[in-house]
Enzyme design. Structure first.
Site, PDB file in Angstrom:
ATOM      1  N   HIS A 266      35.039 -41.415 -39.827  1.00 18.44           N
ATOM      2  CA  HIS A 266      34.452 -42.041 -41.029  1.00 18.44           C
ATOM      3  C   HIS A 266      33.623 -40.984 -41.770  1.00 18.44           C
ATOM      4  CE1 HIS A 266      32.903 -45.035 -43.673  1.00 18.44           C
ATOM      5  NE2 HIS A 266      32.072 -45.671 -42.883  1.00 18.44           N
ATOM      6  N   HIS A 307      43.914 -42.136 -44.723  1.00 21.53           N
ATOM      7  CA  HIS A 307      42.930 -43.175 -45.070  1.00 21.53           C
ATOM      8  C   HIS A 307      43.524 -44.536 -44.740  1.00 21.53           C
ATOM      9  CE1 HIS A 307      40.020 -45.525 -47.366  1.00 21.53           C
ATOM     10  NE2 HIS A 307      39.257 -44.449 -47.308  1.00 21.53           N
ATOM     11  N   ASP A 365      36.657 -36.683 -48.101  1.00 25.83           N
ATOM     12  CA  ASP A 365      35.978 -35.658 -47.288  1.00 25.83           C
ATOM     13  C   ASP A 365      36.664 -34.298 -47.317  1.00 25.83           C
ATOM     14  OD1 ASP A 365      35.496 -38.443 -45.295  1.00 25.83           O
ATOM     15  OD2 ASP A 365      33.855 -37.308 -46.184  1.00 25.83           O
TER      16      ASP A 365
END
Ligand code: SDX
Length: 433
Positions: A266, A307, A365
């Site tokens: 996460h 994702h 990210d």
């Protein structure tokens, strides 16, 4: 068709069970399954891949189209035209503020940036090399000790002040983590600065010198805050909602969200992704890492890739990638080769059957780590930056839930353990070898 329903036929024997279908503003319909209790069956959905845990009006993601809306506004427009405080107001209140509302909101945030002097003592209990997320979990949770008794979560004004306190104090607590780690004195907030400028000042300023906030860094970091502010019912937001459904105070709930965000699957992925890019180093070493990422027997995953919802490019990654090169040129040209490696990694992965077939794209990210590093943010603070931004998302969801009809979050399970059996005294237990 009014009141659409779905019919469940239980192995052809009994009367079909009709379950109501509810349609959203946009997105997938949901099947209301309360009546399943009559049939003594549960829906089984590990990881809640196909389960809507709540109704919400805050954020909407279309994973197939790579679309992200905060209260209906596309993330691309907010990232370009808004600032983090205005976006925070939008997430919390549902509408963009007018000038007056913006001024009032910013002032309320500004006057809550300072933390109780006694909170400084908490830091001394940590090792200097403690991961800042461990300090954030502890210190943010400890805010409960200072405000818990002055908080009636059923009082909307109390909920509002708690939300403003959390949004305001996160940068202060985060900057104190960094100062503690490097042995520099804590910096008090300088409320004449912007929200993000104040954070940079507390992070990099010292009492002995004037610190000038770099407007380009301030704008870049403010945009990163916008991109990370909210994202539907992700793992940490769901954690905050479950904690909040017990009636726990908002400071404890946000601390629970920080703990959930820390995981590398996460929010911890930005720190892990920069470490991975550094380990890859040069483009010629990419195939080795791609091979590992595809190997079922290797737990290695391509950090910053894939994702749960986006099966297209994460729109936040796109924005981050576009600004990354400019920021590197301004602040850290020596990392441009690392950015080239990231671009090459993305290109090779996106041409590989495994990633194409599984719809794995860069997520928020993938490029954020390089950008944060270029801004001088230490790697261990990357997920803390994510937590500062996500606090407004977490507290908006908490507020939305508490303002409505709160249902205690308590999932059921598929039990595959032992059937009922009687206690056996120790001298009669034959331990199977
Ligand atoms: C964030 O939920 C949110 O909205 C989160 C977030 C937010 O703003 O709150 O967007 C922020 O957390 C972004 C994600 C950051 N994490 C990472 O970058 C870590 C690397 N990514 C993976 O761990 C993974 O993609 C997840 C955890 C993000 C998503 O995993 P899912 O949806 O549970 O999917 P999965 O693990 O079931 O993967 C599906 C398949 C699997 O292969 P099979 O078992 O079907 O053969 O794709 C593979 C996975 O092995 N896969 C990857 C991969 N991601 C998925 N293989 C290699 N590298 C990867 N990165």
């Amino acid at each position: 068709m009014n009141n659409p329903k779905v019919k469940l036929i239980f192995n052809g024997k009994e009367e079909p069970l009709e379950l109501p279908i509810i349609s959203p503003t946009i997105g997938n319909d949901v099947i209301q399954i309360e009546q399943l209790q009559e049939k003594k069956v549960y829906m089984y959905d590990p990881g809640f891949v196909n389960t809507a845990s709540c109704e919400s009006q805050i954020t909407y993601i279309n994973g197939k189209q790579g679309k992200l809306l905060y209260r209906g506004y596309p993330i691309e427009q907010l990232a370009e035209k808004s600032d983090f405080l205005e976006t925070s107001y939008l997430l919390l209140n549902g509408e963009l503020p007018d000038q007056d509302q913006y001024e009032q909101f910013s002032r309320s945030i500004r006057i809550h940036t300072i933390v109780h002097e006694q909170m400084r003592q908490f830091y001394n209990g940590f090792r200097r090399d403690a991961h800042p997320m461990s300090i954030m979990v502890g210190v943010v949770g400890a805010l409960s000790a200072f405000y818990h008794d002055s908080l009636d979560i059923n009082d909307p004004t109390h909920r509002k002040i708690a939300a403003h306190r959390l949004i305001a104090k996160m940068p202060t607590i985060a900057a104190m983590c960094y100062k503690y780690a490097i042995g520099q004195p804590f910096m008090y907030p300088e409320n004449s600065l912007s929200y993000t400028g104040n954070f940079l000042h507390m992070l990099f300023g010292t009492p002995s010198e004037d610190y000038q906030v770099n407007p380009i860094a301030e704008k870049a970091l403010d945009r990163i805050f916008i991109l990370h502010a909210d994202h539907e019912q992700n793992a940490s937001t769901s954690t905050v909602r479950i904690a909040g459904s017990t009636g726990a105070n908002p400071f404890a709930c946000i601390s629970a969200g920080i703990a959930a965000l820390w995981g590398p699957a996460h929010g911890g992925a930005n720190e892990a992704c920069l470490k991975m890019l550094r380990e890859i180093g040069t483009p010629d070493r990419i195939p080795k890492f791609i091979k590992r990422a595809k190997d079922k027997n290797d737990s290695f995953r391509l950090m910053g890739f894939g994702h749960r919802i986006y099966k297209e490019y994460d729109p936040r990654a796109k924005i981050m990638k576009e600004s990354c090169h400019d920021i590197l040129e301004q602040f850290n040209a020596s990392d441009i080769p690392l950015f080239q490696t990231a671009l090459e990694l993305e290109k090779i992965a996106r041409e590989d059957e495994y990633f194409i077939e599984k719809n794995l794209y860069p997520n928020v990210d993938f490029y954020s780590g390089i950008t944060l590093n270029a801004l001088g943010i230490p790697t261990q603070l990357f997920t803390v930056i994510f937590a500062i931004a996500r606090t407004v998302g977490w507290i908006s969801h908490w507020h939305e839930m508490i303002s409505g009809k709160v249902k205690l979050g308590r999932p059921r399970q598929l039990y595959t353990g032992k059937k009922e059996r009687d206690y056996v005294s120790s001298n009669n237990r034959s331990i199977k070898k």
